[in-house]
Design a protein around this motif. Structure first.
Motif, PDB file in Angstrom:
ATOM      1  N   VAL A   1       0.879  -1.174   0.000  1.00 40.94           N
ATOM      2  CA  VAL A   1       0.000   0.000   0.000  1.00 40.94           C
ATOM      3  C   VAL A   1       0.911   1.218   0.000  1.00 40.94           C
ATOM      4  O   VAL A   1       1.706   1.401   0.930  1.00 40.94           O
ATOM      5  CB  VAL A   1      -0.919   0.039   1.248  1.00 40.94           C
ATOM      6  CG1 VAL A   1      -1.777   1.293   1.233  1.00 40.94           C
ATOM      7  CG2 VAL A   1      -1.766  -1.207   1.342  1.00 40.94           C
ATOM      8  N   PHE A   2       0.814   2.039  -1.027  1.00 40.25           N
ATOM      9  CA  PHE A   2       1.664   3.228  -1.139  1.00 40.25           C
ATOM     10  C   PHE A   2       0.925   4.435  -0.573  1.00 40.25           C
ATOM     11  O   PHE A   2      -0.247   4.661  -0.885  1.00 40.25           O
ATOM     12  CB  PHE A   2       2.042   3.478  -2.600  1.00 40.25           C
ATOM     13  CG  PHE A   2       2.957   2.417  -3.152  1.00 40.25           C
ATOM     14  CD1 PHE A   2       4.324   2.471  -2.904  1.00 40.25           C
ATOM     15  CD2 PHE A   2       2.462   1.373  -3.902  1.00 40.25           C
ATOM     16  CE1 PHE A   2       5.172   1.493  -3.390  1.00 40.25           C
ATOM     17  CE2 PHE A   2       3.298   0.392  -4.404  1.00 40.25           C
ATOM     18  CZ  PHE A   2       4.663   0.451  -4.146  1.00 40.25           C
ATOM     19  N   TYR A   3       1.634   5.231   0.240  1.00 38.13           N
ATOM     20  CA  TYR A   3       1.008   6.430   0.795  1.00 38.13           C
ATOM     21  C   TYR A   3       1.749   7.713   0.419  1.00 38.13           C
ATOM     22  O   TYR A   3       1.468   8.773   0.952  1.00 38.13           O
ATOM     23  CB  TYR A   3       0.825   6.302   2.316  1.00 38.13           C
ATOM     24  CG  TYR A   3       2.086   6.115   3.123  1.00 38.13           C
ATOM     25  CD1 TYR A   3       2.817   7.209   3.579  1.00 38.13           C
ATOM     26  CD2 TYR A   3       2.525   4.836   3.456  1.00 38.13           C
ATOM     27  CE1 TYR A   3       3.956   7.039   4.345  1.00 38.13           C
ATOM     28  CE2 TYR A   3       3.661   4.664   4.224  1.00 38.13           C
ATOM     29  CZ  TYR A   3       4.368   5.766   4.664  1.00 38.13           C
ATOM     30  OH  TYR A   3       5.497   5.601   5.429  1.00 38.13           O
ATOM     31  N   GLN A   4       2.654   7.615  -0.529  1.00 42.28           N
ATOM     32  CA  GLN A   4       3.329   8.779  -1.096  1.00 42.28           C
ATOM     33  C   GLN A   4       3.418   8.591  -2.613  1.00 42.28           C
ATOM     34  O   GLN A   4       3.541   7.464  -3.088  1.00 42.28           O
ATOM     35  CB  GLN A   4       4.756   8.923  -0.544  1.00 42.28           C
ATOM     36  CG  GLN A   4       4.844   9.181   0.939  1.00 42.28           C
ATOM     37  CD  GLN A   4       4.342  10.557   1.325  1.00 42.28           C
ATOM     38  OE1 GLN A   4       4.399  11.503   0.541  1.00 42.28           O
ATOM     39  NE2 GLN A   4       3.832  10.672   2.536  1.00 42.28           N
ATOM     40  N   THR A   5       3.385   9.688  -3.350  1.00 40.04           N
ATOM     41  CA  THR A   5       3.580   9.642  -4.797  1.00 40.04           C
ATOM     42  C   THR A   5       5.077   9.809  -5.082  1.00 40.04           C
ATOM     43  O   THR A   5       5.722  10.688  -4.503  1.00 40.04           O
ATOM     44  CB  THR A   5       2.780  10.768  -5.491  1.00 40.04           C
ATOM     45  OG1 THR A   5       1.387  10.536  -5.252  1.00 40.04           O
ATOM     46  CG2 THR A   5       3.029  10.803  -6.984  1.00 40.04           C
ATOM     47  N   PHE A   6       5.604   8.938  -5.960  1.00 44.13           N
ATOM     48  CA  PHE A   6       7.016   9.009  -6.315  1.00 44.13           C
ATOM     49  C   PHE A   6       7.248   8.222  -7.600  1.00 44.13           C
ATOM     50  O   PHE A   6       6.398   7.435  -8.026  1.00 44.13           O
ATOM     51  CB  PHE A   6       7.910   8.471  -5.182  1.00 44.13           C
ATOM     52  CG  PHE A   6       7.705   7.007  -4.902  1.00 44.13           C
ATOM     53  CD1 PHE A   6       8.546   6.052  -5.444  1.00 44.13           C
ATOM     54  CD2 PHE A   6       6.659   6.583  -4.096  1.00 44.13           C
ATOM     55  CE1 PHE A   6       8.359   4.701  -5.186  1.00 44.13           C
ATOM     56  CE2 PHE A   6       6.461   5.234  -3.835  1.00 44.13           C
ATOM     57  CZ  PHE A   6       7.309   4.294  -4.383  1.00 44.13           C
ATOM     58  N   ASN A   7       8.388   8.416  -8.214  1.00 43.45           N
ATOM     59  CA  ASN A   7       8.769   7.669  -9.419  1.00 43.45           C
ATOM     60  C   ASN A   7       9.485   6.395  -9.013  1.00 43.45           C
ATOM     61  O   ASN A   7      10.250   6.386  -8.046  1.00 43.45           O
ATOM     62  CB  ASN A   7       9.661   8.505 -10.336  1.00 43.45           C
ATOM     63  CG  ASN A   7       8.890   9.647 -10.958  1.00 43.45           C
ATOM     64  OD1 ASN A   7       7.715   9.513 -11.256  1.00 43.45           O
ATOM     65  ND2 ASN A   7       9.542  10.776 -11.145  1.00 43.45           N
ATOM     66  N   SER A   8       9.234   5.317  -9.780  1.00 37.49           N
ATOM     67  CA  SER A   8       9.835   4.027  -9.471  1.00 37.49           C
ATOM     68  C   SER A   8      10.169   3.278 -10.756  1.00 37.49           C
ATOM     69  O   SER A   8       9.445   3.377 -11.745  1.00 37.49           O
ATOM     70  CB  SER A   8       8.866   3.182  -8.639  1.00 37.49           C
ATOM     71  OG  SER A   8       9.373   1.878  -8.458  1.00 37.49           O
ATOM     72  N   THR A   9      11.245   2.514 -10.708  1.00 33.54           N
ATOM     73  CA  THR A   9      11.602   1.658 -11.846  1.00 33.54           C
ATOM     74  C   THR A   9      11.195   0.207 -11.588  1.00 33.54           C
ATOM     75  O   THR A   9      11.413  -0.650 -12.434  1.00 33.54           O
ATOM     76  CB  THR A   9      13.120   1.707 -12.116  1.00 33.54           C
ATOM     77  OG1 THR A   9      13.811   1.272 -10.943  1.00 33.54           O
ATOM     78  CG2 THR A   9      13.559   3.111 -12.499  1.00 33.54           C
ATOM     79  N   TYR A  10      10.608  -0.077 -10.420  1.00 31.30           N
ATOM     80  CA  TYR A  10      10.200  -1.438 -10.085  1.00 31.30           C
ATOM     81  C   TYR A  10       8.921  -1.823 -10.824  1.00 31.30           C
ATOM     82  O   TYR A  10       8.137  -0.965 -11.245  1.00 31.30           O
ATOM     83  CB  TYR A  10       9.986  -1.589  -8.576  1.00 31.30           C
ATOM     84  CG  TYR A  10      11.274  -1.521  -7.795  1.00 31.30           C
ATOM     85  CD1 TYR A  10      12.113  -2.622  -7.716  1.00 31.30           C
ATOM     86  CD2 TYR A  10      11.652  -0.353  -7.142  1.00 31.30           C
ATOM     87  CE1 TYR A  10      13.296  -2.572  -6.999  1.00 31.30           C
ATOM     88  CE2 TYR A  10      12.834  -0.293  -6.427  1.00 31.30           C
ATOM     89  CZ  TYR A  10      13.651  -1.402  -6.357  1.00 31.30           C
ATOM     90  OH  TYR A  10      14.820  -1.344  -5.653  1.00 31.30           O
ATOM     91  N   SER A  11       8.695  -3.129 -10.932  1.00 36.90           N
ATOM     92  CA  SER A  11       7.498  -3.660 -11.598  1.00 36.90           C
ATOM     93  C   SER A  11       6.512  -4.180 -10.562  1.00 36.90           C
ATOM     94  O   SER A  11       6.911  -4.826  -9.584  1.00 36.90           O
ATOM     95  CB  SER A  11       7.881  -4.798 -12.541  1.00 36.90           C
ATOM     96  OG  SER A  11       8.700  -4.317 -13.580  1.00 36.90           O
ATOM     97  N   TYR A  12       5.230  -3.902 -10.805  1.00 35.06           N
ATOM     98  CA  TYR A  12       4.166  -4.312  -9.899  1.00 35.06           C
ATOM     99  C   TYR A  12       2.963  -4.812 -10.694  1.00 35.06           C
ATOM    100  O   TYR A  12       2.760  -4.420 -11.838  1.00 35.06           O
ATOM    101  CB  TYR A  12       3.679  -3.121  -9.048  1.00 35.06           C
ATOM    102  CG  TYR A  12       4.739  -2.514  -8.173  1.00 35.06           C
ATOM    103  CD1 TYR A  12       4.967  -3.011  -6.903  1.00 35.06           C
ATOM    104  CD2 TYR A  12       5.498  -1.437  -8.616  1.00 35.06           C
ATOM    105  CE1 TYR A  12       5.940  -2.445  -6.083  1.00 35.06           C
ATOM    106  CE2 TYR A  12       6.474  -0.874  -7.810  1.00 35.06           C
ATOM    107  CZ  TYR A  12       6.692  -1.378  -6.546  1.00 35.06           C
ATOM    108  OH  TYR A  12       7.644  -0.824  -5.739  1.00 35.06           O
TER     109      TYR A  12
END
Length: 182
Positions: free
Chosen positions: A143-154
């Motif tokens: 569960v994400f509670y901040q907006t950010f850039n990511s290179t991971y896969s989900y």
């Protein structure tokens, strides 16, 4: 006479070659027309809302409105979550109700291992948004509670409908979070 016979045969050969060329061009035109019709048919079938096939009708009915919603409870706060139209989200919903301890990671997410793996269809979303409910690998609920850039896969499971206050509710440290259908 021999010359006129040679001219006649040459003329016949030339005529035969022209006939073959004409047949070849007609065949190519026909093939081009057929390919064009196939492409147009595929484009029409790929349009959102196209329900020309039983599979499309089944997929459209896969998540009814009452099945596309679940709840996430953190202490006294309750957040509505709209499930994604994915096999993983449907299988996650089938596991509910679920109460799970979720430790904090990187001051932007809570995560926990599920008791069984879920199907994956991982993508790199690029930007993670506050309120995203995702699956990392096949068993890690996030569960994400901040907006950010990511290179991971989900694999997408859902999204908190109104994530205002989510970061404050989740805070830091490990929390017990409840997921339920109602």
């Amino acid at each position: 006479m021999t010359t006129s016979l040679c001219v006649l045969r040459a003329s016949q050969r030339h005529s035969a070659i022209e006939n073959r060329r004409a047949r070849g061009l007609r065949a190519l035109r026909g093939l081009g027309l057929l390919c064009g019709l196939l492409v147009l048919g595929a484009c029409d079938a790929a349009q959102p809302g196209a329900s020309g096939t039983p599979a499309a009708a089944t997929q459209a009915a896969a998540l009814r409105p009452e099945e596309s919603r679940m709840w996430m409870t953190v202490g006294a706060r309750r957040f509505a979550v709209t499930l994604a139209d994915t096999e993983a989200a449907r299988e996650f919903a089938a596991m509910l109700p679920l109460s799970i301890g979720m430790p904090d990671l990187n001051n932007n997410e809570k995560h926990a291992e599920l008791r069984k793996p879920l199907p994956t269809n991982a993508i790199r979303p690029g930007t993670i948004r506050t309120g995203d409910l995702m699956l990392y690998g096949s068993r890690t609920l996030v569960v994400f509670y901040q907006t950010f850039n990511s290179t991971y896969s989900y694999t997408r499971l859902g999204h908190v409908d109104e994530p205002a206050g989510l970061a404050q509710a989740l805070g830091s440290g490990t929390l017990q979070i409840e997921f339920s259908k109602n």
